[in-house]
Enzyme design. Structure first.
Site, PDB file in Angstrom:
ATOM      1  N   ASP A 101      -3.182 -54.373 -10.257  1.00 28.33           N
ATOM      2  CA  ASP A 101      -3.766 -53.195  -9.689  1.00 28.33           C
ATOM      3  C   ASP A 101      -2.888 -52.710 -11.501  1.00 28.33           C
ATOM      4  OD1 ASP A 101      -4.638 -53.618  -7.684  1.00 28.33           O
ATOM      5  OD2 ASP A 101      -2.868 -53.688  -6.294  1.00 28.33           O
TER       6      ASP A 101
ATOM      7  N   LYS B 232      -7.361 -52.269 -15.016  1.00 28.52           N
ATOM      8  CA  LYS B 232      -8.221 -52.520 -15.185  1.00 28.52           C
ATOM      9  C   LYS B 232      -9.601 -51.522 -15.446  1.00 28.52           C
ATOM     10  CE  LYS B 232      -7.353 -56.649 -13.266  1.00 28.52           C
ATOM     11  NZ  LYS B 232      -6.466 -55.890 -12.709  1.00 28.52           N
TER      12      LYS B 232
ATOM     13  N   GLY C 170     -10.462 -53.961  -5.750  1.00 28.63           N
ATOM     14  CA  GLY C 170     -11.057 -51.962  -6.068  1.00 28.63           C
ATOM     15  C   GLY C 170     -10.372 -51.736  -7.836  1.00 28.63           C
ATOM     16  N   HIS C 171     -11.941 -51.979  -8.157  1.00 24.24           N
ATOM     17  CA  HIS C 171     -10.939 -51.194  -9.101  1.00 24.24           C
ATOM     18  C   HIS C 171     -11.785 -49.482 -10.051  1.00 24.24           C
ATOM     19  CE1 HIS C 171     -11.586 -54.937 -12.035  1.00 24.24           C
ATOM     20  NE2 HIS C 171     -10.855 -55.241 -11.254  1.00 24.24           N
TER      21      HIS C 171
ATOM     22  N   GLN D 231      -7.667 -58.761  -9.823  1.00 25.55           N
ATOM     23  CA  GLN D 231      -5.843 -59.579  -9.495  1.00 25.55           C
ATOM     24  C   GLN D 231      -5.358 -59.725 -10.552  1.00 25.55           C
ATOM     25  OE1 GLN D 231      -8.622 -61.256  -7.517  1.00 25.55           O
ATOM     26  NE2 GLN D 231      -8.207 -59.790  -6.423  1.00 25.55           N
TER      27      GLN D 231
HETATM   28  P1  IMP Z   1      -6.454 -62.330  -0.328  1.00 28.13           P
HETATM   29  O1  IMP Z   1      -6.714 -62.079  -1.969  1.00 28.13           O
HETATM   30  O2  IMP Z   1      -7.189 -60.985  -0.030  1.00 28.13           O
HETATM   31  O3  IMP Z   1      -6.890 -63.447  -0.353  1.00 28.13           O
HETATM   32  O4  IMP Z   1      -4.847 -61.795  -1.092  1.00 28.13           O
HETATM   33  C1  IMP Z   1      -3.793 -63.110  -0.867  1.00 28.13           C
HETATM   34  C2  IMP Z   1      -3.040 -61.864  -1.814  1.00 28.13           C
HETATM   35  O5  IMP Z   1      -3.285 -61.510  -2.965  1.00 28.13           O
HETATM   36  C3  IMP Z   1      -2.409 -60.362  -1.393  1.00 28.13           C
HETATM   37  O6  IMP Z   1      -0.975 -60.686  -1.320  1.00 28.13           O
HETATM   38  C4  IMP Z   1      -3.010 -59.719  -1.920  1.00 28.13           C
HETATM   39  O7  IMP Z   1      -2.384 -58.806  -1.428  1.00 28.13           O
HETATM   40  C5  IMP Z   1      -2.852 -59.815  -2.765  1.00 28.13           C
HETATM   41  N1  IMP Z   1      -3.926 -58.927  -3.543  1.00 28.13           N
HETATM   42  C6  IMP Z   1      -5.668 -59.073  -3.177  1.00 28.13           C
HETATM   43  N2  IMP Z   1      -6.579 -58.571  -4.413  1.00 28.13           N
HETATM   44  C7  IMP Z   1      -5.402 -57.762  -5.037  1.00 28.13           C
HETATM   45  C8  IMP Z   1      -6.038 -56.976  -5.913  1.00 28.13           C
HETATM   46  O8  IMP Z   1      -6.998 -56.454  -5.703  1.00 28.13           O
HETATM   47  N3  IMP Z   1      -5.079 -56.024  -6.408  1.00 28.13           N
HETATM   48  C9  IMP Z   1      -3.602 -56.467  -6.030  1.00 28.13           C
HETATM   49  N4  IMP Z   1      -2.920 -57.319  -5.111  1.00 28.13           N
HETATM   50  C10 IMP Z   1      -3.948 -58.049  -4.512  1.00 28.13           C
END
Ligand code: IMP
Length: 431
Positions: free
Chosen positions: A20, A23, A47-48, A231
């Site tokens: 977040d 990007k 989510g971009h 991420q």
């Molecule tokens: P997962 O990727 O859904 O398995 O989540 C694993 C961890 O990564 C959790 O703490 C999510 O909140 C975090 N996470 C996954 N995708 C994002 C993102 O796009 N932005 C911020 N945190 C993320």
């Protein structure tokens, strides 16, 4: 190499924090200057958010280059794809008047996210009590688990109904045992899934390609490629704050394995860094603020997850974490985002080191147990209490905001080449 003048090579954009970082805006801007934009890991957990022409759109899978005619977009082999989510996104982009055919390609080797992955993601999290990761619930972890257990179903399998059906039945048999016997939950209807997924072949076929060879060939022809990480470094399964991480490699090394682009094509790594920090989900966050200042950052920065809508935890910029990220990713230049969120503060703090058991440390500990025990040491800088939204050159910016940028450069030794001074495409300063 100046950030906005690409040459025939690959550039990676990575998040240097917990995701977040903003990007999407940078990728959207740079996409107009590159021939090809590639996603290389993650899935619809990302989510971009892109703002243009008074419209805001959140893309989860398709690279934001899709809004620049002439830019080819690739979803690489390292991404895990929910075909329903992808087709819905294609529909949305087409409804906005953009042509997707012959501009969007999906790696035949990318793995799929199936309905049982999403179910298992939520069942596993619910069973964790106080050890929840706080996943996005999009089935990311379970899909990568199948990939590495060599049980996964890939995009290429969608094109061969017989192979698909056999793999689906094998997987569903195993998953249903787990769902029923371990989680005491209603089994998944095998026939309905087989029917639904057998219908994807013709719809998805025009987009499927051996993108690994395609990308290397284009690079050899002199085309420019932008690799878009989702991420951030601190959520990397190998280099992040394990186990509170995602299940892929957002770091620049993942750009090569997740796209098939040979690593020696990667010349430039842009590290995107928010002027403060946020984190969604659980895990240590040394500079997290639990007071009105944290709430204010969240309010002004609209810090709610683009995918899940969850409130993001907020805190001051952490240079210990940033320095680590810059090293792991080989960052050649920093893009500083959301500086405007700090416009309304009397003073801003930056974490420069940690105290651990009475000793000052400057190296970032990636194990959650240690990281959750450190105390941040802050440097307080003067706030600028002025909007920089009209600034288009570094010299236009308020001197105290320039001092903040210089401080980051001095502390990290990496130049800040781009500063976002507002959410709009044009509210950006390049140096
Ligand atoms: P997962 O990727 O859904 O398995 O989540 C694993 C961890 O990564 C959790 O703490 C999510 O909140 C975090 N996470 C996954 N995708 C994002 C993102 O796009 N932005 C911020 N945190 C993320």
């Amino acid at each position: 190499m100046p950030l906005n003048q690409p040459s025939a090579s690959a550039t990676v954009i990575v998040g240097t924090q917990f995701g977040d970082e903003g990007k999407g805006k940078l990728v959207d801007y740079l996409s107009s200057k590159y021939d090809i934009v590639v996603r290389y890991q993650g899935g619809a957990n990302a989510g971009h958010t892109i703002c243009f022409d008074n419209k805001t759109l959140v893309l989860h899978l398709i690279p934001s280059g899709i809004f620049h005619e002439g830019c080819i977009c690739v979803i690489g082999n390292g991404v895990v794809i929910d075909p329903n989510a992808l087709l819905e996104e294609i529909r949305q982009v087409e409804a906005m008047g953009y042509d997707v055919r012959d501009r969007l390609f999906i790696s035949h080797n990318a793995h799929l996210i199936m309905p049982y992955h999403k179910l298992l993601d939520s069942l596993h999290e619910s069973a964790q009590n106080d050890k929840k990761i706080g996943t996005t619930g999009r089935g990311i972890g379970p899909s990568y688990m199948d990939k590495f257990a060599r049980k996964g179903i890939r995009v290429v399998d969608l094109l061969n109904p017989e192979v698909l059906e056999e793999k689906l039945r094998d997987n569903l048999e195993a998953k249903n045992k787990l769902i029923k016997n371990i989680y005491d939950t209603e089994e998944i209807d095998v026939e309905a899934i087989v029917r639904e997924y057998s219908e994807f072949d013709e719809i998805i076929n025009p987009y499927v390609k051996n993108t690994q060879l395609f990308l290397n060939k284009k690079l050899r022809e002199g085309k420019t490629v932008l690799l878009e990480g989702a991420q951030g470094c601190l959520l990397d399964v190998d280099h992040g704050t394990y186990p509170y991480v995602t299940s892929s490699n957002p770091t620049s090394g993942g750009a090569s394995t997740g796209s098939g682009i040979a690593p020696n094509y990667i010349r430039n790594v842009i590290g995107v860094c928010k002027a403060y920090m946020t984190r969604v989900g659980n895990g240590a966050f040394p500079s997290e603020l639990f007071d009105e200042t944290g709430d204010k950052l969240g309010r002004i920065g609209h810090e709610f997850g683009a995918t899940t809508g969850r409130k993001r935890r907020c805190g001051w910029l952490d240079l210990v974490a940033l320095r680590y990220s810059l090293i792991i990713n080989g960052v050649t230049e920093i893009a500083l985002t959301k500086l405007d969120v700090l416009d309304a503060f009397e003073e801003v703090k930056v974490c420069t080191s940690y105290m651990l058991d009475g000793k000052e440390i400057v190296d970032f500990p990636t194990d959650d147990q240690t990281l959750s025990r450190v105390e941040p040491v802050y440097r307080t800088l003067k706030g600028w209490n002025t909007s920089n939204a009209e600034a288009r050159t570094f010299e236009d910016m308020h001197p105290d905001s320039r001092a903040f940028v210089h401080f980051i450069e001095e502390e990290t030794g990496v130049p800040v080449s781009c500063i976002s001074v507002g959410p709009g495409r044009e509210e950006t300063v390049f140096r």
